[in-house]
Scaffold this motif. Structure first.
Motif, mmCIF file in Angstrom:
data_model
loop_
_atom_site.group_PDB
_atom_site.id
_atom_site.type_symbol
_atom_site.label_atom_id
_atom_site.label_comp_id
_atom_site.label_asym_id
_atom_site.label_seq_id
_atom_site.Cartn_x
_atom_site.Cartn_y
_atom_site.Cartn_z
ATOM 1 N N GLY A 259 0.790 -1.217 0.000
ATOM 2 C CA GLY A 259 0.000 0.000 0.000
ATOM 3 C C GLY A 259 0.826 1.272 0.000
ATOM 4 N N ALA A 260 2.144 1.151 -0.147
ATOM 5 C CA ALA A 260 3.027 2.322 -0.091
ATOM 6 C C ALA A 260 2.824 3.241 -1.286
ATOM 7 N N VAL A 261 3.047 4.535 -1.052
ATOM 8 C CA VAL A 261 3.046 5.542 -2.108
ATOM 9 C C VAL A 261 4.453 6.114 -2.203
ATOM 10 N N LEU A 262 5.015 6.129 -3.402
ATOM 11 C CA LEU A 262 6.357 6.642 -3.593
ATOM 12 C C LEU A 262 6.412 8.105 -3.157
ATOM 13 N N ALA A 263 7.300 8.407 -2.204
ATOM 14 C CA ALA A 263 7.387 9.746 -1.612
ATOM 15 C C ALA A 263 7.808 10.775 -2.650
ATOM 16 N N PRO A 264 7.347 12.031 -2.487
ATOM 17 C CA PRO A 264 7.683 13.084 -3.469
ATOM 18 C C PRO A 264 9.175 13.236 -3.723
ATOM 19 N N ASP A 265 10.002 13.145 -2.656
ATOM 20 C CA ASP A 265 11.432 13.350 -2.848
ATOM 21 C C ASP A 265 12.108 12.158 -3.514
ATOM 22 N N ARG A 266 11.401 11.033 -3.632
ATOM 23 C CA ARG A 266 11.984 9.860 -4.279
ATOM 24 C C ARG A 266 11.608 9.758 -5.751
ATOM 25 N N ARG A 267 10.571 10.442 -6.172
ATOM 26 C CA ARG A 267 10.090 10.297 -7.551
ATOM 27 C C ARG A 267 11.152 10.703 -8.568
ATOM 28 N N ALA A 268 11.660 11.908 -8.448
ATOM 29 C CA ALA A 268 12.688 12.370 -9.384
ATOM 30 C C ALA A 268 13.958 11.538 -9.246
ATOM 31 N N GLU A 269 14.253 11.086 -8.028
ATOM 32 C CA GLU A 269 15.454 10.281 -7.804
ATOM 33 C C GLU A 269 15.369 8.952 -8.536
ATOM 34 N N VAL A 270 14.208 8.320 -8.497
ATOM 35 C CA VAL A 270 14.038 7.050 -9.206
ATOM 36 C C VAL A 270 14.236 7.241 -10.706
ATOM 37 N N LEU A 271 13.635 8.289 -11.266
ATOM 38 C CA LEU A 271 13.797 8.537 -12.695
ATOM 39 C C LEU A 271 15.252 8.842 -13.046
ATOM 40 N N ARG A 272 15.937 9.613 -12.205
ATOM 41 C CA ARG A 272 17.339 9.943 -12.457
ATOM 42 C C ARG A 272 18.208 8.690 -12.429
ATOM 43 N N ILE A 273 17.992 7.833 -11.433
ATOM 44 C CA ILE A 273 18.792 6.610 -11.311
ATOM 45 C C ILE A 273 18.588 5.718 -12.534
ATOM 46 N N ALA A 274 17.344 5.565 -12.962
ATOM 47 C CA ALA A 274 17.074 4.729 -14.133
ATOM 48 C C ALA A 274 17.705 5.327 -15.382
ATOM 49 N N VAL A 310 11.859 7.480 -20.310
ATOM 50 C CA VAL A 310 12.303 6.451 -19.364
ATOM 51 C C VAL A 310 11.144 5.554 -18.949
ATOM 52 N N VAL A 311 9.951 6.141 -18.795
ATOM 53 C CA VAL A 311 8.811 5.424 -18.208
ATOM 54 C C VAL A 311 7.945 4.796 -19.286
ATOM 55 N N VAL A 312 7.628 3.524 -19.101
ATOM 56 C CA VAL A 312 6.567 2.851 -19.851
ATOM 57 C C VAL A 312 5.411 2.683 -18.872
ATOM 58 N N HIS A 313 4.325 3.365 -19.160
ATOM 59 C CA HIS A 313 3.202 3.447 -18.225
ATOM 60 C C HIS A 313 2.156 2.395 -18.558
ATOM 61 N N VAL A 314 1.653 1.728 -17.518
ATOM 62 C CA VAL A 314 0.576 0.745 -17.665
ATOM 63 C C VAL A 314 -0.587 1.186 -16.792
ATOM 64 N N GLY A 315 -1.757 1.340 -17.383
ATOM 65 C CA GLY A 315 -2.969 1.675 -16.639
ATOM 66 C C GLY A 315 -4.099 0.764 -17.063
ATOM 67 N N SER A 316 -5.164 0.728 -16.261
ATOM 68 C CA SER A 316 -6.259 -0.190 -16.564
ATOM 69 C C SER A 316 -7.552 0.291 -15.940
ATOM 70 N N LEU A 317 -8.663 -0.064 -16.563
ATOM 71 C CA LEU A 317 -9.987 0.189 -16.019
ATOM 72 C C LEU A 317 -10.491 -0.967 -15.165
ATOM 73 N N THR A 318 -9.830 -2.113 -15.227
ATOM 74 C CA THR A 318 -10.379 -3.345 -14.682
ATOM 75 C C THR A 318 -10.634 -3.275 -13.188
ATOM 76 N N LYS A 319 -9.655 -2.817 -12.416
ATOM 77 C CA LYS A 319 -9.789 -2.851 -10.963
ATOM 78 C C LYS A 319 -10.960 -2.023 -10.464
ATOM 79 N N ALA A 320 -11.296 -0.952 -11.160
ATOM 80 C CA ALA A 320 -12.377 -0.071 -10.708
ATOM 81 C C ALA A 320 -13.726 -0.462 -11.280
ATOM 82 N N THR A 321 -13.771 -1.509 -12.098
ATOM 83 C CA THR A 321 -15.031 -1.873 -12.738
ATOM 84 C C THR A 321 -15.363 -3.338 -12.513
ATOM 85 N N SER A 322 -14.777 -4.204 -13.307
ATOM 86 C CA SER A 322 -15.097 -5.631 -13.282
ATOM 87 C C SER A 322 -13.908 -6.417 -13.808
#
Length: 477
Positions: A259-274, A310-322
């Motif tokens: 249930g963790a949310v990536l902290a604001p100060d870590r977001r740019a750091e993760v992208l930079r490291i990658a 850098v980012v390949v984004h995956v999103g979906s409607l499934t979890k919120a619907t059926s």
């Protein structure tokens, strides 16, 4: 009574009465069955279809349903032992394994036995699904001009635009591919970004279905620990250096299972490291629409802050619907988009157009925002009921983090607890759990279980499930 249970009950009654009719004899009309059993015509039609699939009846348009005659040809006993050799010969040299362990996935997909409360479910209970809105959307979609034709390979432009707006940050419809749900999108991304035998960095713990996808593609998952603020950047950098990986898969928002949310100060750091590692970040944004009422403003997807591809984004409607509305999206910038598109076309051709049209009808209807608001309130109430009940009835189960989104809680068990034994005891007591071991790609640091609060009918079932879990814990702990 729920439509599905009515269908099953009617089919069983008709099975019991089948001997009343001669072989080839006609069954009562649909109208008489509706009047006799006081069910809807749809229930009768579905029950007869079920019996037809079982080979018990034959339906003839305009004539009715008839008792089927038994097959006269006896089935020959075969010998499938040859397959043991064919499926395993020279298997040790395979880069991509021919055997796949799907147990971590099936535990969340399989329906529990009757009477067992589903604390292991990965989808919304039918009472939480927008069933009427989906049915109306599907009906409208079926009447759209060209709805049953071949869609564009990349997906309907309007649906791609809708997903792009949801990501934000300048992502355009041209950078989005419509996919057949999040799992298929993840499979496409892993195949596109890493060759068989390569390492892939994963959060630890993480979603078992992703681990299974990686292993099925011949990839070697390398764990990177997370804490309540998401993945730990220093350990991520160390893992890139040590493994030489070129892919990192993460869930920055309401991570499964913690249930963790990536902290604001870590977001740019993760992208930079990658970026410095010359690597891609696969962002699995799977539950953005399952936010709780006390969450506050959500952080944008990582893809919205990425200008370098850098980012390949995956999103979906499934979890919120059926679970059956398997419509999702892949978003990427640069040459990788064409590779993703090519793999998706080869694997699936395209997502069925009626399903895409139905998704468009749903998200464009006034019912959609109403559903999301009601779902947010209900998930919040269920989470509160489960966390309160755990603290009162099961204080020995540690709850290090209470998420403000998603549909589950991640509990640490007392040291030395046998997860399998507790899971089995809970099932005997009438509640299905998800053990923690499948969420780790290497040795777990401690025993855990994951409890879902979205797959049961309501807070009363949550209370009863915790009572049953107390019984199991008293037996095992």
């Amino acid at each position: 009574m729920h439509e599905r249970s009515s269908v099953g009950e009617l089919a069983e009654r008709l099975r019991q009465e089948m001997d009343r009719y001669p072989l080839g004899g006609k069954l009562p009309s649909s109208r008489s069955l509706v009047e006799r059993f006081r069910v809807s015509p749809v229930t009768v039609s579905r029950a007869l279809a079920q019996l037809s699939a079982e080979g018990l009846v034959v339906t003839r348009p305009g004539a009715g349903a008839f008792r089927a005659r038994p097959r006269t040809t006896a089935a020959r006993d075969g010998d499938t032992s040859w397959q043991e050799v064919a499926l395993s010969a020279d298997g040790a040299a395979d880069l991509v394994p021919r055997t796949v362990d799907a147990s971590g996935v099936t535990v969340c997909l399989a329906a529990p036995p009757p009477g067992v409360l589903e604390f292991n479910g990965g989808y919304l209970h039918p009472s939480l699904q927008p069933e009427r809105a989906m049915a109306a959307a599907l009906a409208r979609a079926g009447r759209r001009p060209g709805a049953w034709g071949r869609p564009p390979l990349e997906g309907l432009p309007e649906l791609r635009e809708w997903f792009a707006r949801g990501i934000g940050g300048g992502v355009t419809a041209a950078e989005v591919l419509v996919a057949a749900g999040g799992q298929t999108a993840l499979a496409t991304a892993l195949r596109a970004l890493a060759p068989p035998g390569a390492p892939v960095l994963v959060e630890s713990p993480t979603y078992p279905g992703m681990l299974a996808l990686a292993r099925a593609a011949g990839l070697r998952p390398v764990p990177v620990p997370v804490d309540p603020d998401g993945v730990r950047p220093r350990l991520l950098a160390d893992a890139f250096r040590a493994s030489g990986a070129r892919v990192f898969v993460c869930q920055p928002l309401f991570q499964n299972p913690t249930g963790a949310v990536l902290a604001p100060d870590r977001r740019a750091e993760v992208l930079r490291i990658a970026r410095e590692a010359g690597a891609f970040v696969v962002e699995d944004d799977f539950v953005r629409r399952l936010v709780h009422t006390d969450a506050g403003p959500l952080p944008r997807p990582l893809a919205a802050d990425d200008v370098d591809g850098v980012v390949v984004h995956v999103g979906s409607l499934t979890k919120a619907t059926s679970p059956s509305l398997r419509v999702g999206a892949l978003a990427a910038r640069g040459p990788v988009l064409e590779r993703l598109r090519a793999i998706q076309v080869v694997d699936t051709f395209f997502v069925p157009r009626p399903l895409q049209e139905a998704a468009l009808e749903l998200v464009g209807s006034p019912a959609w925002p109403r559903h999301l608001r009601a779902l947010s309130a209900e998930l919040t109430a269920r989470r509160t009921a489960m966390t309160t009940g755990l603290r009162q009835r099961l204080p020995e189960l540690a709850l290090p983090h209470v998420p403000s989104g998603g549909y589950h809680l991640w509990l640490r068990l007392p040291d030395g607890t046998d997860e399998a034994a507790l899971t089995a005891a809970a099932l005997r007591a009438g509640v299905a759990l998800t053990p923690g071991r499948p969420y780790f790609s290497a040795e777990p640091p401690a025993p855990h279980v994951r409890l879902s609060f979205a797959a049961v009918s309501g807070t009363a079932d949550i209370s009863e499930g915790l009572r049953r879990l107390r019984t199991a814990c008293d037996e095992i702990l």
